[in-house]
Write an enzyme that holds these catalytic residues in place. Sequence first.
Site, short mmCIF file in Angstrom:
data_model
loop_
_atom_site.label_atom_id
_atom_site.label_comp_id
_atom_site.label_asym_id
_atom_site.label_seq_id
_atom_site.Cartn_x
_atom_site.Cartn_y
_atom_site.Cartn_z
N ASP A 1 30.57 30.89 14.77
CA ASP A 1 29.54 30.49 13.81
C ASP A 1 28.40 31.50 13.82
O ASP A 1 28.21 32.21 14.82
CB ASP A 1 28.98 29.11 14.17
CG ASP A 1 30.05 28.03 14.10
OD1 ASP A 1 31.01 28.21 13.34
OD2 ASP A 1 29.91 27.03 14.82
N1 URA Z 1 33.25 26.07 18.18
C1 URA Z 1 32.14 25.92 17.41
O1 URA Z 1 31.70 24.83 17.12
N2 URA Z 1 31.55 27.06 16.98
C2 URA Z 1 31.97 28.30 17.29
O2 URA Z 1 31.36 29.29 16.88
C3 URA Z 1 33.12 28.42 18.10
C4 URA Z 1 33.74 27.29 18.54
#
Ligand code: URA
Length: 230
Positions: free
Chosen positions: A103
């Site tokens: 993310d």
């Molecule tokens: N899980 C999440 O919620 N975000 C990420 O960036 C990676 C794994």
Amino acid sequence: MRLEQVLFSQGFGTRHECRGLVALGHVEINGITHTDPDEDVPVEGLIFSVDGVKWPYFDKVVIALNKPAGFECSQKPIHHPSVMTLLPAPLRVRGLQPVGRLDEDTTGLLILTDDGALQHRLIHPKRHVPKTYRVTAKHLMTQAMLSTLTQGVMIEGEKTAVKAQAVEMVTDRVFNMTLTQGKYHQVKRMVAAVGNRVESLHRCQFGFYALPDDLASGQWRFISKEDILG
Ligand code: URA
């Protein structure tokens, strides 16, 4: 391999531009300028330099990037710059792709490669390649919450429960969580499913490869697929 082809394969521009770089004396091997674009050079173990910057030759390339917050893994980012802007032009030109996505606000280890077979192997759900995250939760993480994460929780859009392979308490709000799947927002949704909330998320390991302490945020380095696969 012809020197022009070496540069072209490593992302230094069009064939025409690569010929120009060589002919105009921008390319050195072992400290000697090579100006014939058609010269045959052995690529095994080759290190060449362009304008004084050294590049090892790789048929397929794998890198580890310490992703900062505020960058998107998408090639067509919407709200923030792409992680690709953190890489030098030749790596962007030769078509590196992130292996899965982090993310925008997640930090830490992101693998990128132009090796399609490796990409497939690392993200294929049946391969179960473990990824470990350091999670900081908003509220206290109880032992009960941690065990529920390993037993499995239901998250929207999934027909079966998703589980953490391992969890390890660090402080009362910080824990490590290892997943072998890669569902959308998986860590955040799993932590929400046990009644807490992720405040910050950092990936510290992918397969056998741990994010090195000396790889600062925003920096990258060449690694090998064996570093990840063992
Ligand atoms: N899980 C999440 O919620 N975000 C990420 O960036 C990676 C794994």
